[in-house]
Structures are given as C-alpha cells and as structure tokens.
Design an enzyme around this catalytic site. Structure first.
Site, PDB file in Angstrom:
ATOM      1  N   SER A  65       1.163  -9.926  -0.611  1.00 39.70           N
ATOM      2  CA  SER A  65       0.920  -8.485  -0.519  1.00 39.70           C
ATOM      3  C   SER A  65       1.396  -7.842   0.765  1.00 39.70           C
ATOM      4  CB  SER A  65      -0.581  -8.225  -0.697  1.00 39.70           C
ATOM      5  OG  SER A  65      -1.312  -9.047   0.207  1.00 39.70           O
ATOM      6  N   LYS A  97       0.797  -1.225   0.000  1.00 39.47           N
ATOM      7  CA  LYS A  97       0.000   0.000   0.000  1.00 39.47           C
ATOM      8  C   LYS A  97       0.831   1.278   0.000  1.00 39.47           C
ATOM      9  CE  LYS A  97      -4.401  -1.429   1.950  1.00 39.47           C
ATOM     10  NZ  LYS A  97      -4.173  -2.860   2.263  1.00 39.47           N
TER      11      LYS A  97
HETATM   12  C1  PLP Z   1      -4.989  -3.819   1.870  1.00 39.28           C
HETATM   13  C2  PLP Z   1      -4.394  -5.150   1.698  1.00 39.28           C
HETATM   14  C3  PLP Z   1      -4.921  -6.082   0.775  1.00 39.28           C
HETATM   15  C4  PLP Z   1      -6.154  -5.803  -0.031  1.00 39.28           C
HETATM   16  O1  PLP Z   1      -5.887  -4.814  -0.961  1.00 39.28           O
HETATM   17  P1  PLP Z   1      -7.034  -3.995  -1.709  1.00 39.28           P
HETATM   18  O2  PLP Z   1      -6.292  -3.119  -2.619  1.00 39.28           O
HETATM   19  O3  PLP Z   1      -7.794  -3.252  -0.634  1.00 39.28           O
HETATM   20  O4  PLP Z   1      -7.925  -4.972  -2.368  1.00 39.28           O
HETATM   21  C5  PLP Z   1      -4.267  -7.291   0.622  1.00 39.28           C
HETATM   22  N1  PLP Z   1      -3.173  -7.595   1.339  1.00 39.28           N
HETATM   23  C6  PLP Z   1      -2.646  -6.733   2.243  1.00 39.28           C
HETATM   24  C7  PLP Z   1      -1.439  -7.149   2.991  1.00 39.28           C
HETATM   25  C8  PLP Z   1      -3.234  -5.480   2.441  1.00 39.28           C
HETATM   26  O5  PLP Z   1      -2.693  -4.642   3.333  1.00 39.28           O
END
Ligand code: PLP
Length: 335
Positions: free
Chosen positions: A320, A70
């Site tokens: 992510s 993010k």
């Molecule tokens: C926010 C987040 C997501 C989801 O992402 P979106 O863009 O809101 O769909 C997935 N994994 C992690 C680690 C996140 O912080």
C-alpha cells in the site's frame, strides 16, 4: 485495555460500485496505473514459510504518486468540488500519507489546503507537506489537540474537514486500486489488504462483492494496534492500544462506515507483529527490489505468518505504500 466505543448517530452510507466506476473515470490520468507484479523470490519465501504452491501478485501502490494509495481517494474528493468549495478548501490533521495525499490533490486541483500537525512533527514529513504547497499549522502536543484545532479551522473558514475514515468519497477513490488489480490479475483467489482505519479493506470488499464474488478478502492489522481487528471480531466498535511502529496502521479505534462493510464481506482478519512486518520489508527489498513502508509490508508479513491460509492459492498482496524513513529501513535490514 480494550473498551467499547459508542456508534456515532450519523454513519454515512458506503459507496456503491457505480461510485467506484465514477471515481475511476474521474481520476484517470492523474494517478499511476501501478504495476501488479509476480516476484519469484517472494513465492519461494512463501513456500519456505509453509505456503507451498502459493503464487503472489503484488499490487505496487508504493509506486503511486506521494508513495501510497491514499492519493486515489483524495483526488476523487477534490475533483468533485465546485469553485466555491475549492476556494474554501480542505483541512485535515495528520502527519502521514493522508496529509501528503490531500496536499498533492489540492495542488493538482487548485484547492486551498491546511494540515494541522502536533508541535514538533517529524521534520521530513512536515517538509514534504509544505513542499506540496499546503499550509501547515503546528498546534498542541497530541493528535487530539491537532484534531480539535482542525475542527476550529473548519468552523471558522468553511473549509471541509477531511477525516481519515468514515469518508465514502475517499473509499470510492481508494477502491480503484482493487478495480485495477482485478483487471490486471482476474484469477486471484485471495486478496490481502492492510488496515488502519479500514478504507482500503472496505474498498476491496466492495469491489470484490461486485466483480469477483469468489474472491476472499483478508484484512491485516498490526498486533500492537488491533482496534479494527477487535471491532470486527466483536461485531461492535472498539478502541484498543495503539503502539505499532507502522505509521499507516497506527489507529486506535474502529470506524463505523468501514466496519459495516467489513462485517458483511470480509473473509478473515489477521494480526502480525512489528518484527514480522520488518522482516517483510526486508524481503521486499531483497526479493522484489522495492521499498515498502511498514504498513505497505503488512500484507506480505501476513502471508508468511499464516501460510496454511494461503498455500496453493493465487494471492493478491496489496503493497500500500513506500514512504519508509531511513531509520525504518535500517531497522528492517538490521544495519
Ligand atoms: C493509510 C495507510 C494504510 C491503512 O489504510 P486504511 O484505509 O486507513 O485502512 C495502509 N498502508 C499505508 C501505506 C497507508 O498509508
């Protein structure tokens, strides 16, 4: 219970590939070019689950600054501010990675930053955001209370209220993760991306449409929080139960901007349960020597849960985020 939510009147337009390339230039040097790695033990586990011949490439955004992808979006937004916007600053409501990303980017750019959290937040998360220099306002018992308070702060101070989705500048920044991955692994056939509000998956769709037309983008959500999945299948915005333990995926409604992109380009949308997510976290620890939070492990969980979809393919797996609490890791390894 699943219900229909009304479309907001003013849905912002999604970013273009030009916006994504501008974001890549803007945040260059301020984000980690995270590794895209093969892990033979993950391929073995995928084959054992039935995905014979699948070869996985993990994009390690768990190694990104603040431990999640993010920050790419947050930096893209704040680096575009002028002096007056920086002084007025930003306000957001979140306890999680959104808050940490904004606080980190605010410090890097000299932007004022206020984060509203409901009273009695997780003390570790509150401390992380304070340590990044943000002002923390504790207000109300629920997220709805915190959201209302954040709106009041924005109205009173002129600070920019930064939502978690429906933000094209954040989507453009986040898209640089997929852009990098396609440079690192240009021959991918499938890319699996976890979804909360849908910015990461929408970003992947935009980049794939421009640079890799044959690439199938597959979204994954927690079965216990399926609002984006339900919205995509229904072709209209839905709300749904929101009970997953995976904080980054704990979202209770679909968002217009991201759903519009997913509707156009997404190949499939899978659901995984929280126990499968925990098992994927364990596999990351033992098979790839890396820490994934629940949301970060959901894409790997989907490959193991739906092997027929991935057998024989070169599969990009978006890891992510890595901000797992100790309790979460204990649960994952069954300690
Ligand atoms: C926010 C987040 C997501 C989801 O992402 P979106 O863009 O809101 O769909 C997935 N994994 C992690 C680690 C996140 O912080």
């Amino acid at each position: 219970m699943t219900t229909t939510t009304p479309q907001p009147a003013d849905v912002p337009a999604p970013p273009t590939m030009r916006d994504v390339l501008a974001a890549a230039r803007r945040i260059d040097g301020l984000v980690v070019r995270t590794p895209a790695l093969r892990h033979p033990e993950l391929d073995r586990a995928a084959a054992a689950a039935g995905a014979t011949g699948a070869s996985l490439v993990v994009k390690h955004e768990n190694l990104q600054h603040t431990g999640a992808f993010k920050v790419r979006g947050a930096l893209n937004l704040l680096l575009g501010f002028d002096d007056s916007e920086r002084r007025r600053g930003i306000v957001a409501y979140s306890t999680g990675n959104h808050a940490q990303a904004l606080a980190h980017a605010a410090r890097r750019t000299g932007t004022a930053c206020t984060i509203v959290m409901p009273r009695h937040p997780n003390p570790l998360k509150e401390r992380a955001v304070r340590d990044l220099g943000a002002d923390v306002v504790l207000h109300g018992a629920t997220f709805d209370d915190a959201r209302a308070r954040a709106g009041e702060v924005a109205a009173a101070t002129g600070a920019r209220l930064v939502g978690a989705a429906n933000e094209p500048v954040l989507v453009a920044g986040v898209a640089t993760a997929t852009l990098e991955l396609l440079e690192q692994a240009p021959d991918l056939e499938v890319l699996v991306v976890p979804v909360g509000g849908g910015s990461g998956a929408a970003a992947a769709c935009l980049v794939a449409a421009a640079l890799a037309p044959g690439l199938r983008v597959v979204a994954v959500q927690a079965a216990a929080s399926p609002a984006a999945h339900d919205s995509w299948r229904a072709g209209e915005l839905r709300t749904a139960v929101n009970a997953t333990r995976a904080e980054g995926l704990a979202v209770g409604c679909g968002f217009a901007l991201t759903q519009a992109v997913l509707r156009e380009r997404l190949a499939d949308f899978l659901l995984v349960d929280d126990d499968a997510i925990a098992a994927a976290q364990r596999l990351y620890l033992t098979g790839a020597r890396t820490v994934a939070e629940g949301a970060g492990a959901a894409a790997l969980a989907a490959v193991l849960a739906r092997p027929a979809e991935f057998a024989g393919h070169r599969v990009g797996v978006m890891c992510s985020g890595g901000n797992a609490s100790e309790a979460e890791l204990r649960r994952a390894i069954g300690a």
